[in-house]
Design a protein around this motif. Structure first.
Motif, mmCIF file in Angstrom:
data_model
loop_
_atom_site.group_PDB
_atom_site.id
_atom_site.type_symbol
_atom_site.label_atom_id
_atom_site.label_comp_id
_atom_site.label_asym_id
_atom_site.label_seq_id
_atom_site.Cartn_x
_atom_site.Cartn_y
_atom_site.Cartn_z
ATOM 1 N N THR A 147 0.833 -1.211 0.000
ATOM 2 C CA THR A 147 0.000 0.000 0.000
ATOM 3 C C THR A 147 0.861 1.253 0.000
ATOM 4 O O THR A 147 0.562 2.232 -0.703
ATOM 5 C CB THR A 147 -0.943 0.016 1.220
ATOM 6 N N THR A 148 1.925 1.242 0.794
ATOM 7 C CA THR A 148 2.779 2.428 0.868
ATOM 8 C C THR A 148 3.480 2.673 -0.467
ATOM 9 O O THR A 148 3.646 3.829 -0.884
ATOM 10 C CB THR A 148 3.773 2.296 2.036
ATOM 11 N N ALA A 149 3.874 1.617 -1.165
ATOM 12 C CA ALA A 149 4.471 1.785 -2.502
ATOM 13 C C ALA A 149 3.471 2.480 -3.427
ATOM 14 O O ALA A 149 3.820 3.430 -4.148
ATOM 15 C CB ALA A 149 4.876 0.422 -3.078
ATOM 16 N N TYR A 150 2.234 2.034 -3.389
ATOM 17 C CA TYR A 150 1.171 2.633 -4.206
ATOM 18 C C TYR A 150 0.934 4.089 -3.790
ATOM 19 O O TYR A 150 0.867 4.995 -4.640
ATOM 20 C CB TYR A 150 -0.108 1.801 -4.059
ATOM 21 N N ASP A 151 0.779 4.322 -2.485
ATOM 22 C CA ASP A 151 0.495 5.676 -1.975
ATOM 23 C C ASP A 151 1.583 6.665 -2.393
ATOM 24 O O ASP A 151 1.305 7.824 -2.721
ATOM 25 C CB ASP A 151 0.403 5.654 -0.443
ATOM 26 N N LEU A 152 2.809 6.184 -2.336
ATOM 27 C CA LEU A 152 3.958 7.000 -2.672
ATOM 28 C C LEU A 152 3.928 7.433 -4.158
ATOM 29 O O LEU A 152 4.206 8.582 -4.490
ATOM 30 C CB LEU A 152 5.153 6.087 -2.403
ATOM 31 N N TYR B 150 -2.572 5.899 7.941
ATOM 32 C CA TYR B 150 -1.276 5.988 8.628
ATOM 33 C C TYR B 150 -0.266 6.758 7.767
ATOM 34 O O TYR B 150 0.424 7.672 8.245
ATOM 35 C CB TYR B 150 -0.768 4.571 8.921
ATOM 36 N N ASP B 151 -0.167 6.412 6.488
ATOM 37 C CA ASP B 151 0.804 7.051 5.585
ATOM 38 C C ASP B 151 0.576 8.561 5.509
ATOM 39 O O ASP B 151 1.531 9.350 5.459
ATOM 40 C CB ASP B 151 0.688 6.459 4.173
ATOM 41 N N LEU B 152 -0.686 8.921 5.486
ATOM 42 C CA LEU B 152 -1.086 10.323 5.382
ATOM 43 C C LEU B 152 -0.630 11.118 6.621
ATOM 44 O O LEU B 152 -0.123 12.243 6.499
ATOM 45 C CB LEU B 152 -2.612 10.270 5.309
ATOM 46 N N LEU B 153 -0.772 10.509 7.781
ATOM 47 C CA LEU B 153 -0.339 11.175 9.020
ATOM 48 C C LEU B 153 1.180 11.204 9.102
ATOM 49 O O LEU B 153 1.782 12.216 9.493
ATOM 50 C CB LEU B 153 -0.944 10.471 10.239
#
Lengths: 169, 169
Positions: A147-152, B150-153
């Motif tokens: 998810t973090t790879a995508y969000d980034l 979480y990523d957003l925060l």
């Protein structure tokens, strides 16, 4: 009881890693079209002390391979963390998919009761049953990094959507 | 077979929603200490066409309650999407935890074979078996939104770490 430990692990990793490969293909095309230095996205982070894209992909692969291997009672293969291009990340995903796809579902039988040692030999060593290892540790960790790879990439303007994240299901 | 459909759903949602509540408590404290307008984080997005924090938390709760309810053969409770404060988000998480915690594990038996209708009555309506509904759809969707919250925060400088994301396991 209605799910096998294999069903709840390997196919989930396969779906999400195949989706991640597609997201990376779109990221590379996005960078090429706009003449963006490949390192700009590959080394992008959501915050200075978070891992960059390359490392997020590596770790997602690591959880897929290590959780699958430990549940199957197989040795965890070791990969160099040397990727620095889209092609190399695609190769790492392909290698991971090849490894987990080669594990026999029968090897996972009884793994819910098997004791797994997390971070062995370190001060953070911890023993955990196979069921909690998969559901309470492995899946959350794996999903965190995909998810973090995508969000980034999304944060950096790559035109991907939830459908790309979810993959084929 | 070694996992029940209940084991692979409700406790996972509980762990991650309790963790998300803790992350939101830290976000609120962070905002208060630095005299940051609460809306700055609550309405923060990773990209203009992504959902803000409030909506990410609402949707995470929605997947937890709807996946659990459908697998249990219970009606999906409807919540207003009216939260605009940390206290209201905490209440939504608590309401969700209360609902899914009240479902009996026995209600989930056989749900792996039950047909679930996604987006009923819409052009995107789709029928899917209970097992795929949980593993290939529900868990990826749920994890997407708790991770993105979480990523957003994290992206906005709130001092949380992987331990906060993972919760108690």
């Amino acid at each position: 009881m209605s799910l096998s430990m294999h069903t709840a692990s390997v196919p989930v990793f396969q779906q999400m890693l195949n989706a991640l490969a597609g997201v990376l293909t779109k990221a590379e095309a996005h960078a090429n079209e706009r003449r963006i230095d490949h390192a700009a996205l590959l080394q992008a982070r959501l915050y200075p002390d978070m891992f960059p894209l390359v490392r997020q992909v590596q770790i997602a692969c690591d959880f897929a391979k290590s959780v699958s291997a430990r549940l199957a009672g197989a040795d965890v293969p070791s990969y160099d963390d040397s990727e620095s291009s889209y092609a190399e990340l695609q190769q790492r995903i392909a290698t991971t998919l090849n490894f987990i796809g080669g594990l026999d579902a029968a090897q996972f039988e009884g793994s819910d009761q098997r004791e797994i040692v997390l971070r062995p030999g370190t001060p953070k060593e911890r023993r955990i049953g196979g069921q909690a290892y998969l559901l309470a540790y492995g899946l959350p960790q794996f999903f965190f990094h995909v998810t973090t790879a995508y969000d980034l990439l999304r944060h950096n303007g790559v035109e991907v959507g939830k459908k790309d994240f979810m993959g084929v299901y």
